[in-house]
Write an enzyme that holds these catalytic residues in place. Structure first.
Site, PDB file in Angstrom:
ATOM      1  N   TYR A  21       1.304   6.917  -5.093  1.00 33.30           N
ATOM      2  CA  TYR A  21       1.747   6.956  -4.174  1.00 33.30           C
ATOM      3  C   TYR A  21       1.581   8.654  -3.878  1.00 33.30           C
ATOM      4  O   TYR A  21       1.088   8.813  -3.290  1.00 33.30           O
ATOM      5  CB  TYR A  21       3.694   6.590  -3.562  1.00 33.30           C
ATOM      6  N   HIS A  77       2.607  -0.578   9.402  1.00 30.74           N
ATOM      7  CA  HIS A  77       2.419  -0.600   7.952  1.00 30.74           C
ATOM      8  C   HIS A  77       3.289   0.856   7.240  1.00 30.74           C
ATOM      9  O   HIS A  77       3.419   1.250   6.213  1.00 30.74           O
ATOM     10  CB  HIS A  77       1.585  -0.875   6.992  1.00 30.74           C
ATOM     11  N   CYS A 137      17.937  11.026  -2.738  1.00 30.13           N
ATOM     12  CA  CYS A 137      18.634  11.342  -1.537  1.00 30.13           C
ATOM     13  C   CYS A 137      20.047  11.539  -2.079  1.00 30.13           C
ATOM     14  O   CYS A 137      20.262  12.057  -2.868  1.00 30.13           O
ATOM     15  CB  CYS A 137      19.457  10.061  -0.465  1.00 30.13           C
ATOM     16  N   CYS A 150      22.756  10.983  -0.512  1.00 28.74           N
ATOM     17  CA  CYS A 150      23.950  10.616  -1.226  1.00 28.74           C
ATOM     18  C   CYS A 150      23.686   8.979  -2.453  1.00 28.74           C
ATOM     19  O   CYS A 150      24.845   8.826  -2.630  1.00 28.74           O
ATOM     20  CB  CYS A 150      23.793   8.797  -0.284  1.00 28.74           C
ATOM     21  N   GLY A 191     -12.829  -1.753   9.914  1.00 28.20           N
ATOM     22  CA  GLY A 191     -12.950  -1.291   8.586  1.00 28.20           C
ATOM     23  C   GLY A 191     -11.935  -1.839   7.909  1.00 28.20           C
ATOM     24  O   GLY A 191     -10.761  -1.250   6.751  1.00 28.20           O
ATOM     25  N   SER A 219     -10.286  -5.552   6.101  1.00 27.54           N
ATOM     26  CA  SER A 219     -10.733  -6.736   5.297  1.00 27.54           C
ATOM     27  C   SER A 219     -10.312  -8.223   5.913  1.00 27.54           C
ATOM     28  O   SER A 219     -10.593  -9.154   5.490  1.00 27.54           O
ATOM     29  CB  SER A 219     -10.338  -6.969   3.537  1.00 27.54           C
ATOM     30  N   VAL A 238     -18.980  -2.352   6.407  1.00 27.18           N
ATOM     31  CA  VAL A 238     -20.476  -2.353   5.406  1.00 27.18           C
ATOM     32  C   VAL A 238     -19.794  -4.065   5.117  1.00 27.18           C
ATOM     33  O   VAL A 238     -21.288  -3.788   4.436  1.00 27.18           O
ATOM     34  CB  VAL A 238     -19.565  -1.308   4.807  1.00 27.18           C
ATOM     35  N   GLU A 239     -19.374  -5.038   5.071  1.00 30.10           N
ATOM     36  CA  GLU A 239     -19.155  -6.300   4.643  1.00 30.10           C
ATOM     37  C   GLU A 239     -18.907  -7.361   5.809  1.00 30.10           C
ATOM     38  O   GLU A 239     -18.379  -7.005   6.332  1.00 30.10           O
ATOM     39  CB  GLU A 239     -18.758  -6.288   3.038  1.00 30.10           C
TER      40      GLU A 239
HETATM   41  C1  BJW Z   1     -15.372   0.206   4.850  1.00 30.53           C
HETATM   42  C2  BJW Z   1     -16.409   1.229   4.686  1.00 30.53           C
HETATM   43  C3  BJW Z   1     -16.974   1.884   6.060  1.00 30.53           C
HETATM   44  C4  BJW Z   1     -15.114   0.159   3.359  1.00 30.53           C
HETATM   45  N1  BJW Z   1     -16.438   1.715   7.276  1.00 30.53           N
HETATM   46  N2  BJW Z   1     -16.168  -0.318   7.019  1.00 30.53           N
HETATM   47  C5  BJW Z   1      -0.053 -15.737   6.552  1.00 30.53           C
HETATM   48  C6  BJW Z   1      -0.564 -16.062   5.657  1.00 30.53           C
HETATM   49  C7  BJW Z   1      -0.497 -15.661   4.925  1.00 30.53           C
HETATM   50  C8  BJW Z   1       0.391 -14.913   4.076  1.00 30.53           C
HETATM   51  C9  BJW Z   1       0.987 -14.509   4.098  1.00 30.53           C
HETATM   52  C10 BJW Z   1       1.083 -14.085   5.954  1.00 30.53           C
HETATM   53  N3  BJW Z   1       2.401 -13.875   6.409  1.00 30.53           N
HETATM   54  C11 BJW Z   1       2.374 -13.093   5.702  1.00 30.53           C
HETATM   55  C12 BJW Z   1       2.190 -13.171   4.032  1.00 30.53           C
HETATM   56  C13 BJW Z   1       2.056 -12.852   3.108  1.00 30.53           C
HETATM   57  C14 BJW Z   1       1.490 -11.069   3.492  1.00 30.53           C
HETATM   58  C15 BJW Z   1       0.313 -11.541   3.159  1.00 30.53           C
HETATM   59  O1  BJW Z   1      -0.871 -11.203   4.185  1.00 30.53           O
HETATM   60  N4  BJW Z   1      -0.191 -11.881   2.009  1.00 30.53           N
HETATM   61  C16 BJW Z   1      -2.142 -12.090   2.109  1.00 30.53           C
HETATM   62  C17 BJW Z   1      -2.691 -11.044   0.965  1.00 30.53           C
HETATM   63  C18 BJW Z   1      -2.200 -13.210   1.872  1.00 30.53           C
HETATM   64  N5  BJW Z   1       1.826 -10.626   4.043  1.00 30.53           N
HETATM   65  C19 BJW Z   1       3.280  -9.525   4.226  1.00 30.53           C
HETATM   66  O2  BJW Z   1       3.624 -10.201   3.528  1.00 30.53           O
HETATM   67  C20 BJW Z   1       3.434  -8.701   5.864  1.00 30.53           C
HETATM   68  N6  BJW Z   1       5.572  -8.972   5.683  1.00 30.53           N
HETATM   69  C21 BJW Z   1       4.814  -9.910   6.489  1.00 30.53           C
HETATM   70  O3  BJW Z   1       4.106 -10.596   6.912  1.00 30.53           O
HETATM   71  O4  BJW Z   1       6.156 -10.212   6.866  1.00 30.53           O
HETATM   72  C22 BJW Z   1       7.250 -11.600   7.620  1.00 30.53           C
HETATM   73  C23 BJW Z   1       7.517 -11.996   6.445  1.00 30.53           C
HETATM   74  C24 BJW Z   1       8.045 -12.036   5.057  1.00 30.53           C
HETATM   75  C25 BJW Z   1       8.941 -12.160   4.123  1.00 30.53           C
HETATM   76  C26 BJW Z   1       8.104 -13.262   3.532  1.00 30.53           C
HETATM   77  C27 BJW Z   1       7.460 -13.997   4.853  1.00 30.53           C
HETATM   78  C28 BJW Z   1       6.500 -13.388   5.865  1.00 30.53           C
HETATM   79  C29 BJW Z   1       3.264  -7.395   4.792  1.00 30.53           C
HETATM   80  C30 BJW Z   1       2.382  -6.962   4.179  1.00 30.53           C
HETATM   81  C31 BJW Z   1       2.287  -5.495   3.877  1.00 30.53           C
HETATM   82  C32 BJW Z   1       0.873  -4.759   3.787  1.00 30.53           C
HETATM   83  N7  BJW Z   1       0.560  -3.835   2.885  1.00 30.53           N
HETATM   84  C33 BJW Z   1       0.183  -2.776   2.308  1.00 30.53           C
HETATM   85  C34 BJW Z   1      -0.073  -1.531   1.493  1.00 30.53           C
HETATM   86  C35 BJW Z   1       0.983  -0.825   2.735  1.00 30.53           C
HETATM   87  C36 BJW Z   1       1.157   0.743   1.529  1.00 30.53           C
HETATM   88  C37 BJW Z   1       0.299   1.359   1.183  1.00 30.53           C
HETATM   89  O5  BJW Z   1      -0.406   1.514   1.558  1.00 30.53           O
HETATM   90  O6  BJW Z   1       0.950   1.717  -0.270  1.00 30.53           O
HETATM   91  O7  BJW Z   1      -0.948  -2.556   3.097  1.00 30.53           O
HETATM   92  S1  BJW Z   1      -1.279  -3.532   0.794  1.00 30.53           S
HETATM   93  C38 BJW Z   1      -2.572  -2.965   1.577  1.00 30.53           C
HETATM   94  O8  BJW Z   1      -3.630  -4.069   2.509  1.00 30.53           O
HETATM   95  C39 BJW Z   1      -2.278  -2.045   2.924  1.00 30.53           C
HETATM   96  C40 BJW Z   1      -2.834  -2.440   4.066  1.00 30.53           C
HETATM   97  O9  BJW Z   1      -2.480  -1.619   5.177  1.00 30.53           O
HETATM   98  C41 BJW Z   1      -3.457  -3.639   3.806  1.00 30.53           C
HETATM   99  C42 BJW Z   1      -4.879  -3.992   4.497  1.00 30.53           C
HETATM  100  O10 BJW Z   1      -6.014  -4.126   3.738  1.00 30.53           O
HETATM  101  P1  BJW Z   1      -7.487  -2.786   4.464  1.00 30.53           P
HETATM  102  O11 BJW Z   1      -7.232  -2.056   5.420  1.00 30.53           O
HETATM  103  O12 BJW Z   1      -8.046  -3.812   5.205  1.00 30.53           O
HETATM  104  O13 BJW Z   1      -8.272  -2.463   3.309  1.00 30.53           O
HETATM  105  P2  BJW Z   1      -9.166  -3.739   2.024  1.00 30.53           P
HETATM  106  O14 BJW Z   1      -9.076  -2.429   1.116  1.00 30.53           O
HETATM  107  O15 BJW Z   1      -8.268  -4.711   1.483  1.00 30.53           O
HETATM  108  O16 BJW Z   1     -10.323  -3.728   3.089  1.00 30.53           O
HETATM  109  C43 BJW Z   1     -11.203  -2.349   3.159  1.00 30.53           C
HETATM  110  C44 BJW Z   1     -12.733  -3.176   4.146  1.00 30.53           C
HETATM  111  O17 BJW Z   1     -12.939  -1.937   4.751  1.00 30.53           O
HETATM  112  C45 BJW Z   1     -13.112  -3.973   3.104  1.00 30.53           C
HETATM  113  O18 BJW Z   1     -13.477  -4.865   4.596  1.00 30.53           O
HETATM  114  C46 BJW Z   1     -14.245  -2.903   3.239  1.00 30.53           C
HETATM  115  O19 BJW Z   1     -15.779  -3.156   3.120  1.00 30.53           O
HETATM  116  C47 BJW Z   1     -14.483  -2.185   3.955  1.00 30.53           C
HETATM  117  N8  BJW Z   1     -15.302  -0.714   4.398  1.00 30.53           N
HETATM  118  N9  BJW Z   1     -15.653   1.277   3.112  1.00 30.53           N
HETATM  119  C48 BJW Z   1     -16.218   0.895   7.332  1.00 30.53           C
HETATM  120  N10 BJW Z   1     -17.647   3.323   5.263  1.00 30.53           N
HETATM  121 ZN    ZN Z   2      20.562   8.206   1.388  1.00 29.72          ZN
END
Ligand code: BJW
Ligand code: ZN
Length: 247
Positions: A66, A118, A147, A149, A186, A188, A213-214
């Site tokens: 981070y 997020h 913290c 605390c 942007g 996935s 882009v993809e």
């Molecule tokens: C361009 C470009 C350019 C490049 N122009 N484009 C239902 C079904 C299946 C699984 C689950 C479900 N419900 C819950 C889950 C589990 C899980 C999940 O989804 N897992 C999957 C991997 C299957 N979800 C969770 O756990 C969520 N919580 C939840 O559901 O709570 C209820 C619950 C609790 C307990 C048990 C069960 C349920 C929480 C999800 C939290 C995600 N956190 C992160 C980290 C945040 C902190 C940090 O920043 O460190 O969030 S993970 C990471 O992925 C981050 C992002 O916001 C997130 C999405 O990624 P994003 O933005 O799509 O990025 P990329 O890199 O994947 O893609 C980039 C894209 O850009 C690509 O397509 C490129 O092609 C494109 N690109 N350049 C345009 N110039």
């Molecule tokens: Zn505290």
């Protein structure tokens, strides 16, 4: 893809626009995406670092990740994609911006209301008392910050297995349900529940435009897939909307 109506007609007829952004919108600013091949941290999958178990097992490693990302975010600027969305909000009647990003670049570009699904990497939260603080005040310097605390601080972001902020998720689903035009930009579209927003919008009657882009998991259900960098496509799309709207 359906192409039932031309892009110009869709833009002209839209009354309520909702946008979901992901890491790709910040890529052209120099913020690495999560699932890209480049970058120092690409040897780790986000699933391996962005969860509470990983943090408890090795808080120094997770904090280092981070801190590295915060330093990048501090040094970069919003790009034309962020600015186009900020201006769009100002000119449109109904416009909702939902982001999965934690980098604050939409706000820095001037977006007034951003639904952050997020959390925000620039804030910390105490594991014990829940107090939040600014990362500029307390950050990682080889030692896990604490913290007043006595509890451990963590970045105020949403990790896998954690629930999303209730208000944000409610606003996001309402924005998806009421939109007649939904842009997925942007991302996935593999992380839930964010990934269900475009699907919900579509089944509630919205036209779905994807910018990436993809191809993604979403592309097969998109009405229009605009392939290319969002920093180039968003300003063009916004200008097109402006032209057809004013006539
Ligand atoms: C361009 C470009 C350019 C490049 N122009 N484009 C239902 C079904 C299946 C699984 C689950 C479900 N419900 C819950 C889950 C589990 C899980 C999940 O989804 N897992 C999957 C991997 C299957 N979800 C969770 O756990 C969520 N919580 C939840 O559901 O709570 C209820 C619950 C609790 C307990 C048990 C069960 C349920 C929480 C999800 C939290 C995600 N956190 C992160 C980290 C945040 C902190 C940090 O920043 O460190 O969030 S993970 C990471 O992925 C981050 C992002 O916001 C997130 C999405 O990624 P994003 O933005 O799509 O990025 P990329 O890199 O994947 O893609 C980039 C894209 O850009 C690509 O397509 C490129 O092609 C494109 N690109 N350049 C345009 N110039
Ligand atoms: Zn505290």
């Amino acid at each position: 893809m359906h192409h039932t109506e031309s892009l110009c007609a869709l833009l002209r007829d839209s009354r309520s626009i909702s946008v979901l952004t992901g890491a790709g919108v910040s890529a052209e600013s120099g913020v690495p995406t999560f699932r890209g091949k480049e970058g120092l941290w690409s040897k780790f999958k986000p699933e391996e670092l962005a969860n509470l178990q990983a943090f408890m097992a090795n808080p120094e490693l997770v904090w280092e990740w981070y801190e590295y990302r915060r330093r990048i975010i501090d040094q970069v600027q919003p790009n034309p994609g962020h600015y186009a969305l900020a201006q769009w909000e100002k000119e449109a009647g109904s416009f909702h911006l939902i982001t999965q990003n934690v980098d604050g670049l939409h706000q820095r570009a001037g977006s007034g209301k951003v639904i952050e699904l997020h959390g925000n990497i620039l804030h910390n939260r105490c594991l014990r008392c829940g107090n939040t603080s600014q990362s500029r005040e307390v950050h990682f310097e080889g030692k896990v910050p604490g913290c007043s605390c006595g509890g451990m601080l963590r970045p105020d972001v949403v990790w896998f297995g954690e629930t999303l902020p209730e208000k944000a998720i409610e606003e996001a689903f309402a924005a998806a349900e009421t939109a007649d035009l939904f842009l997925s930009v942007g991302t996935s579209a593999i992380v839930y529940p964010a990934a269900s927003l475009p699907q919900v919008a579509k089944s509630s009657g919205a036209v779905l435009i994807e910018i990436n882009v993809e191809h993604t998991a979403l592309t097969p259900i998109a009405d229009h897939f605009l392939q290319g960098p969002s920093g180039e496509i968003l300003p063009v799309l916004f200008e097109k909307w402006r032209t057809v709207r004013i006539g």
